[in-house]
Design a protein around this motif. Structure first.
Motif: not given
Length: 164
Positions: A60-80
């Motif tokens: 769940a902490i990793a989910g929160a980190v990914l949520l925050l990273l995608s919110e601040v504009g790091n839209s290049n985070i992808k898994a498949g």
């Protein structure tokens, strides 16, 4: 870095998920199970409460980190074909499920940390869900998982026949 500017750039879902992620980090060290009586007192944290407790919290902490990273504009985070926000939702949901399973498999001597973990992990899941809905990105579908090698494409060759 201007924290006020960063905070204002987050959606409501991002704020909820981020705060709940911080609560989960603190909650890892709070008592999840314990006993007090007959002059003896003992308690254990999430780390000593079993696999479902600590792994659910970390997911769940990793989910929160990914949520925050995608919110601040790091839209290049992808898994498949999954975006960072979609992956954050899946991780947070899986973490919530793990913590609930920890509670269902051991209900004796439960302390407040376990319940706080369930609430905080569910809040991260809700925050990721609300963020996806607000951005219009959409929830992950079964088609998003084809790139992970599970479902065959229509133009893939048929499997070889079994040996005779």
């Amino acid at each position: 870095m201007d924290f006020n500017k960063l905070w204002n750039s987050l959606s409501l879902g991002g704020k909820i998920g981020g705060i709940a992620g911080i609560v989960l980090i603190i909650n890892l060290f709070l008592p999840w199970y314990g006993f007090s009586g007959f002059g003896v007192s003992s308690s254990i944290s999430a780390f000593d409460s079993g696999f479902f407790a600590w792994s659910g919290s970390l997911l769940a902490i990793a989910g929160a980190v990914l949520l925050l990273l995608s919110e601040v504009g790091n839209s290049n985070i992808k898994a498949g074909s999954l975006s960072g926000g979609q992956l954050g939702l899946l991780l947070a949901g899986l973490g919530t499920l793990f913590i609930v399973l920890r509670w269902l498999t051991e209900t004796s001597f439960v302390k407040f940390g376990l319940f706080l973990g369930i609430i905080a992990a569910a809040a991260v899941t809700y925050g990721a869900f609300a963020s996806l809905k607000e951005s219009g990105e959409g929830l992950p579908t079964a088609d998003d998982f084809k790139s992970f090698g599970g479902g065959g494409d229509d133009d893939s060759p048929p499997p070889p026949p079994p040996p005779a």
